[in-house]
Design a protein around this motif. Sequence first.
Motif, PDB file in Angstrom:
ATOM      1  N   CYS A 148       0.689  -1.209   0.024  1.00  7.05           N
ATOM      2  CA  CYS A 148      -0.125  -0.108  -0.057  1.00  7.05           C
ATOM      3  C   CYS A 148       1.058   1.498   0.249  1.00  7.05           C
ATOM      4  O   CYS A 148       0.534   2.263  -0.811  1.00  7.05           O
ATOM      5  CB  CYS A 148      -0.558  -0.041   1.123  1.00  7.05           C
ATOM      6  SG  CYS A 148      -2.544  -0.777   1.184  1.00  7.05           S
ATOM      7  N   THR A 149       2.427   1.069   0.904  1.00  7.62           N
ATOM      8  CA  THR A 149       2.617   2.103   0.648  1.00  7.62           C
ATOM      9  C   THR A 149       3.594   2.844  -0.692  1.00  7.62           C
ATOM     10  O   THR A 149       4.140   3.796  -1.599  1.00  7.62           O
ATOM     11  CB  THR A 149       3.849   1.986   1.723  1.00  7.62           C
ATOM     12  OG1 THR A 149       3.409   1.846   2.842  1.00  7.62           O
ATOM     13  CG2 THR A 149       5.113   3.295   1.689  1.00  7.62           C
ATOM     14  N   GLN A 196       0.357   3.544  -2.842  1.00  9.50           N
ATOM     15  CA  GLN A 196       0.207   5.353  -3.061  1.00  9.50           C
ATOM     16  C   GLN A 196       1.320   6.210  -2.768  1.00  9.50           C
ATOM     17  O   GLN A 196       1.516   7.283  -3.673  1.00  9.50           O
ATOM     18  CB  GLN A 196      -0.170   5.486  -1.525  1.00  9.50           C
ATOM     19  CG  GLN A 196      -1.962   4.819  -0.643  1.00  9.50           C
ATOM     20  CD  GLN A 196      -1.616   4.889   0.836  1.00  9.50           C
ATOM     21  OE1 GLN A 196      -1.446   5.156   1.353  1.00  9.50           O
ATOM     22  NE2 GLN A 196      -3.160   4.005   0.825  1.00  9.50           N
ATOM     23  N   ASP A 253      -0.488   8.271  -6.374  1.00 13.52           N
ATOM     24  CA  ASP A 253      -1.292   9.080  -5.545  1.00 13.52           C
ATOM     25  C   ASP A 253      -0.158  10.628  -5.220  1.00 13.52           C
ATOM     26  O   ASP A 253      -0.613  12.070  -5.255  1.00 13.52           O
ATOM     27  CB  ASP A 253      -2.210   8.947  -4.118  1.00 13.52           C
ATOM     28  CG  ASP A 253      -2.613   8.107  -3.684  1.00 13.52           C
ATOM     29  OD1 ASP A 253      -3.475   7.824  -4.797  1.00 13.52           O
ATOM     30  OD2 ASP A 253      -3.129   7.093  -3.002  1.00 13.52           O
ATOM     31  N   LEU A 260       5.189  11.206   2.621  1.00 16.83           N
ATOM     32  CA  LEU A 260       3.710  10.724   2.389  1.00 16.83           C
ATOM     33  C   LEU A 260       3.688   9.698   4.018  1.00 16.83           C
ATOM     34  O   LEU A 260       4.871   8.991   4.250  1.00 16.83           O
ATOM     35  CB  LEU A 260       4.336   8.909   1.335  1.00 16.83           C
ATOM     36  CG  LEU A 260       2.856   7.719   1.627  1.00 16.83           C
ATOM     37  CD1 LEU A 260       2.336   8.409   0.751  1.00 16.83           C
ATOM     38  CD2 LEU A 260       3.263   6.607   0.942  1.00 16.83           C
ATOM     39  N   ALA A 285       1.721   6.609   4.781  1.00 20.29           N
ATOM     40  CA  ALA A 285       0.527   5.650   4.172  1.00 20.29           C
ATOM     41  C   ALA A 285      -0.736   4.855   5.167  1.00 20.29           C
ATOM     42  O   ALA A 285      -0.141   5.016   5.918  1.00 20.29           O
ATOM     43  CB  ALA A 285       1.269   4.364   3.229  1.00 20.29           C
ATOM     44  N   ASP A 288      -7.777  -0.086  -1.422  1.00 22.12           N
ATOM     45  CA  ASP A 288      -6.343  -0.817  -2.179  1.00 22.12           C
ATOM     46  C   ASP A 288      -6.102  -2.238  -1.546  1.00 22.12           C
ATOM     47  O   ASP A 288      -4.920  -2.140  -3.155  1.00 22.12           O
ATOM     48  CB  ASP A 288      -4.568   0.592  -1.338  1.00 22.12           C
ATOM     49  CG  ASP A 288      -5.558   1.748  -2.269  1.00 22.12           C
ATOM     50  OD1 ASP A 288      -6.039   2.166  -2.975  1.00 22.12           O
ATOM     51  OD2 ASP A 288      -4.753   2.506  -1.518  1.00 22.12           O
TER      52      ASP A 288
END
Length: 330
Positions: A133-134, A137, A141, A275, A277, A283
């Motif tokens: 996920c880190t 993103q 993102d 970031l 996360a 996700d």
Amino acid sequence: MMRAIVHSVYGGPEVLRPAEVERPRPGPGEVLVEVHASAVDPGVWHVTAGLPYLVRATPFRLRRGVARVRGTDVAGRVVGVGADVSRLAVGDEVFGSCDGAFAEYARVRADRLARMPAGLDFREAAVLPVSACTALQALRDRGRLRPGQSVLVIGASGGIGVFAVQLAKALGAGHVTAVCGPDREELVRSLGADEAVDHTRADPTADPTAGDRRYDLVLDLAGNRPLAALRRVLAPRGTLVLVGGEGGGRWFGGLGRQLGALARSPFSRRRFAALVATQPAADLRLLAELVERGALRPVVDSCYPLAEVPAAVRRLRAGRVRGKLAVSVR
């Protein structure tokens, strides 16, 4: 009661210890997961050590006289469902994140879980949530990666890096350069990197005379390079994303470098982004789809039994890990 890994004082891996603690109960919007596997990441170290000191002001802080169960990544089977949960049911095999995954059972918010991808075992699923996920993103993102762009991933053979290389290609990157440790070039190439660089032999950010190579997106996962060096390899309207960070002072750690980058961003054509996360269900479901399509695969360096979590944290801190370290609970 259940087995768990807890600590009640800040310190090194040795403060983590096995204990018998009360089994949690799910509240509204939560489920109870029978944990089969978890994973170790740098966040586990930071909250255990209480470093930087800023950690001690977060919800992960210790409270006097209370033993805290650690662990964030979780993979297992739902055995209890709280009120207001309709998407998951008892018996579902799930993966996601929570507070307290180094235990036989964990209470997990339903919106931080997804059903496990077909074809993965619990250990492979457990290494996905936080790190993948880190990476997602950071690229999608914060980095705003667009098809055809060139990407430089620094720290490409680590826990986040192995996912970042694969996800950059899955998101359409035109060329991915992966900076990694010694003898790991073959690994990152197998994950889709177009070019692999052993940082002990060469470093695209270190030599100002290395040429005019510039990248649309630089993802720095290693956390110790000067901002000036990273800015030097950015395209005129490129983006630098800083994730985590080691070193720095005891109060703010690597966050100081991130704050410095953010302060420069309004005065430059280049973008600088940091970031923090999260692991939302949407996700996690996307990651599961990518795994099932063959566009993403976990890289498990090795797996430790629950009682040996301190040894796993020591190994992580020594920096000799390719991909992720899993923890087998059952």
